[in-house]
Design a protein around this motif. Structure first.
Motif, PDB file in Angstrom:
ATOM      1  N   LEU A   1       0.802  -1.289   0.045  1.00  0.00           N
ATOM      2  CA  LEU A   1      -0.068  -0.128  -0.085  1.00  0.00           C
ATOM      3  C   LEU A   1       0.843   1.246  -0.254  1.00  0.00           C
ATOM      4  O   LEU A   1       0.458   2.387  -0.488  1.00  0.00           O
ATOM      5  N   LYS A   2       2.062   1.132   0.640  1.00  0.00           N
ATOM      6  CA  LYS A   2       2.800   2.399   0.645  1.00  0.00           C
ATOM      7  C   LYS A   2       3.364   2.922  -0.503  1.00  0.00           C
ATOM      8  O   LYS A   2       4.016   3.726  -0.764  1.00  0.00           O
ATOM      9  N   ARG A   3       3.440   1.925  -1.799  1.00  0.00           N
ATOM     10  CA  ARG A   3       3.825   2.127  -3.033  1.00  0.00           C
ATOM     11  C   ARG A   3       3.068   3.084  -3.688  1.00  0.00           C
ATOM     12  O   ARG A   3       3.443   3.770  -4.824  1.00  0.00           O
ATOM     13  N   PHE A   4       1.829   3.415  -3.291  1.00  0.00           N
ATOM     14  CA  PHE A   4       0.595   4.094  -3.981  1.00  0.00           C
ATOM     15  C   PHE A   4       0.872   5.475  -3.650  1.00  0.00           C
ATOM     16  O   PHE A   4       0.151   6.016  -2.850  1.00  0.00           O
ATOM     17  N   LYS A   5       1.884   5.950  -4.252  1.00  0.00           N
ATOM     18  CA  LYS A   5       2.160   7.417  -3.808  1.00  0.00           C
ATOM     19  C   LYS A   5       1.173   8.593  -4.130  1.00  0.00           C
ATOM     20  O   LYS A   5       1.452   9.671  -3.772  1.00  0.00           O
ATOM     21  N   CYS A   6       0.429   8.245  -4.994  1.00  0.00           N
ATOM     22  CA  CYS A   6      -0.468   9.247  -5.528  1.00  0.00           C
ATOM     23  C   CYS A   6      -1.921   8.874  -5.130  1.00  0.00           C
ATOM     24  O   CYS A   6      -2.965   9.555  -5.704  1.00  0.00           O
TER      25      CYS A   6
ATOM     26  N   PHE B   1      -1.988  -0.163  11.560  1.00  0.00           N
ATOM     27  CA  PHE B   1      -2.126   0.199  10.107  1.00  0.00           C
ATOM     28  C   PHE B   1      -2.440   1.596   9.858  1.00  0.00           C
ATOM     29  O   PHE B   1      -1.734   2.032   8.787  1.00  0.00           O
ATOM     30  N   ILE B   2      -3.427   2.275  10.442  1.00  0.00           N
ATOM     31  CA  ILE B   2      -3.706   3.611  10.054  1.00  0.00           C
ATOM     32  C   ILE B   2      -2.616   4.209  10.159  1.00  0.00           C
ATOM     33  O   ILE B   2      -2.243   5.262   9.641  1.00  0.00           O
ATOM     34  N   TYR B   3      -1.577   4.459  11.386  1.00  0.00           N
ATOM     35  CA  TYR B   3      -0.532   5.012  11.571  1.00  0.00           C
ATOM     36  C   TYR B   3       0.568   5.065  10.532  1.00  0.00           C
ATOM     37  O   TYR B   3       1.088   5.852   9.953  1.00  0.00           O
ATOM     38  N   GLU B   4       0.777   3.866  10.072  1.00  0.00           N
ATOM     39  CA  GLU B   4       1.836   3.519   9.215  1.00  0.00           C
ATOM     40  C   GLU B   4       1.302   4.135   7.582  1.00  0.00           C
ATOM     41  O   GLU B   4       1.933   4.640   7.091  1.00  0.00           O
TER      42      GLU B   4
END
Length: 554
Positions: free
Chosen positions: A336-341, A357-360
């Motif tokens: 999920l962190k790869r979706f920068k847009c 999960f929400i924090y990260e």
């Protein structure tokens, strides 16, 4: 991080690694005996394994007995008297931190809003006048008010009931095609003939809200029979509730052979037979996808999100995976962190969603996020809202329905950090009247859609704040808010000139005095026994575009 239980009492959650504190505070400061400090604000305490936050009254020192978490309750921003009286006894670094937080809190938008609300009450008491003042129109309230539907709506209704008689949809605008399609789905008159009409010509949008009637054979025949070369201009493809027809077999057929270079929005909500491998097949024909709705695709796992990221990591703006119970969001997190847009994320009703999960997620993506749907994620606490308020300055829509662990503090964090909220959904008795009112005063000036369904403590303070800040309000849900008086409803409708939908299910206090005596002729009021059918006009708002918060690149 040390186990919360080792500190005694009811401590709040820690987050992740041992080197990180909740709010970045990892500085020194000795343990303090809290015996005489009573219930305090959330502070940071040192433990042998790292830094852990506790809220309400916390265990700052060697005491084995914790203090229950403090909710804002009826006085959400009242400074804790015990903390103020005893702060001189705290060591220097801790005392400075406490004083800085107290100063910042007193200057926050939420705190100022609370003071405004209190001042309003005092002024009303001083002048011996009621907070809510409204008079109905001077006419016979026994005569029912009937709103006249537009000619367009009447025509759409007739067409939706007679879809078999429609011979062509060519040159019909997309918005009108969608209205007819949606009305026929609601009326259970949608069929293969109408879908065939949607596929003919060179459409830019194909929207079907309910494909539950469609079989695999019908699906294959429809897409095999159309000229797929004319589908290259399709921007939106919506085939919701397609569980019966969307299978691995159908995806290997004509739709997989179609090339849809312009497709930006795809919704397959309710495709309950769709497998991870099917996601990979879909993306071969849609390289420009920006919005993907996989809600209620119950067989998908975290591998499906990996397929999405491999193709669309630097493009995707909207991702809906609500009700995908086989997806463990903690396993999805690195992907999920790869979706920068990413602008929209919906994880509603996924039980693995938690504060970690929400924090990260918001730490990595918060700068671009504009909408979060967290409904029924029952593990979420105020800590998550603190993270959201700190990292999502552009957030304009959030759904916090059925989150039983949230308190008034959650609204405080949200109001102070997210100042452009346009859509807010709450569904809980946990929030006080004063806290909801303060949120609206602080961050509700651009509010368009507000749902306070089952917020049983809503009363005069919230009604006044809605009236003050509701100039842009389009839809309002006050169902089951039985503490609101009939005069409060009248004042709200009077002072919200753009309001076009008001839901009042369960509000038995409403009578013909309000229904026929209010002064807004444009508002649909539903949820009561009267001349307006309850389900006929649930959603008079125009259909959304291809993307919720961005325009489609040309």
């Amino acid at each position: 991080m040390a186990d919360a239980g080792s500190q005694g009492g009811e401590n709040k959650r820690g987050f992740g690694g041992s080197d990180r504190s909740w709010n970045g505070e990892n500085s020194g400061g000795s343990n303090v005996d809290p015996q005489d400090l009573g219930a305090k604000r959330a502070r940071v305490s040192r433990s042998e394994d790292g830094v852990q936050e506790t809220e309400g009254g916390e265990n700052l020192g060697g005491s084995e007995e914790g203090v229950e978490e403090r909710a804002l309750g009826s006085e959400p921003m009242a400074v804790d008297e015990a903390l103020e009286e005893n702060r001189e006894e705290l060591p220097g670094p801790v005392r400075a931190e406490v004083e800085d937080e107290m100063l910042e809190s007193s200057l926050s938008p939420f705190s100022k809003a609370v003071e405004t609300i209190k001042g309003r009450k005092l002024a009303a008491e001083k002048n011996s006048r009621p907070l809510i003042e409204w008079l109905p129109l001077a006419k016979n309230n026994d005569i029912p008010r009937r709103l006249v539907t537009s000619l367009e709506d009447d025509c759409v209704d007739i067409l939706a009931k007679n879809t078999d008689a429609i011979v062509s949809l060519e040159s019909v605008p997309d918005s009108l095609r969608h209205k007819i399609s949606r009305a026929s789905c609601r009326g259970r008159t949608m069929n293969a003939h109408f879908v065939e009409l949607l596929l003919k010509g060179s459409p830019s949008e194909i929207r079907v809200d309910d494909c539950s009637w469609m079989t695999e054979e019908q699906f294959i025949n429809l897409f095999s029979g159309c000229d797929t070369s004319k589908l290259t201009g399709v921007v939106v493809l919506q085939l919701d509730l397609c569980g019966q027809c969307m299978t691995h077999r159908t995806l290997q057929g004509p739709i997989a052979l179609s090339f849809l270079p312009a497709l930006t929005t795809m919704s397959l909500k309710g495709a309950c037979r769709l497998l991870d491998e099917g996601i990979d097949l879909l993306f071969r024909s849609a390289p420009a996808l920006l919005s993907l709705n996989l809600g209620q695709c119950t067989l998908l796992t975290h591998s499906a999100i990996n397929f999405v990221a491999n193709k669309l990591a630097h493009k995707l703006k909207e991702l809906f995976i609500d009700d995908c119970q086989n997806i463990n969001v903690m396993l999805v997190l690195p992907t999920l962190k790869r979706f920068k847009c990413l602008e929209v994320l919906s994880v509603a009703r996924i039980q693995t969603v938690c504060d970690d999960f929400i924090y990260e997620t918001v730490t990595s993506l918060g700068s671009t996020l504009k909408e979060l749907v967290l409904a029924n994620c029952c593990k979420i606490t105020d800590d998550s809202l603190k993270a959201i308020g700190s990292t999502c300055p552009s957030l304009c829509s959030i759904d916090l329905s059925d989150l039983a662990l949230l308190t008034d503090s959650a609204l405080q964090y949200l109001a102070n950090g997210c100042r452009s909220i346009q859509t807010l959904r709450l569904l809980s008795d946990n929030f006080s009247d004063e806290a909801i009112a303060a949120f609206l005063e602080a961050s509700g000036n651009s509010m368009k859609h507000l749902s306070l369904n089952h917020c049983g403590k809503v009363g005069d303070d919230t009604a006044l704040s809605i009236s003050e800040c509701g100039k842009t309000l389009l839809t309002l849900d006050l169902s089951w808010c039985r503490n609101l008086t009939e005069d409060a409803f009248g004042m709200i409708v009077k002072n919200c000139p753009r309001l076009c939908l008001l839901k009042v299910f369960g509000c038995k206090q409403i009578t013909n005095r309000f229904l026929n005596g209010h002064k807004n002729d444009c508002v649909w009021i539903i949820g009561f026994s009267g001349p307006n059918k309850i389900l006929e006009h649930l959603d008079p708002i125009e259909p959304e575009g291809a993307l919720r918060h961005s325009s489609v690149p040309q």
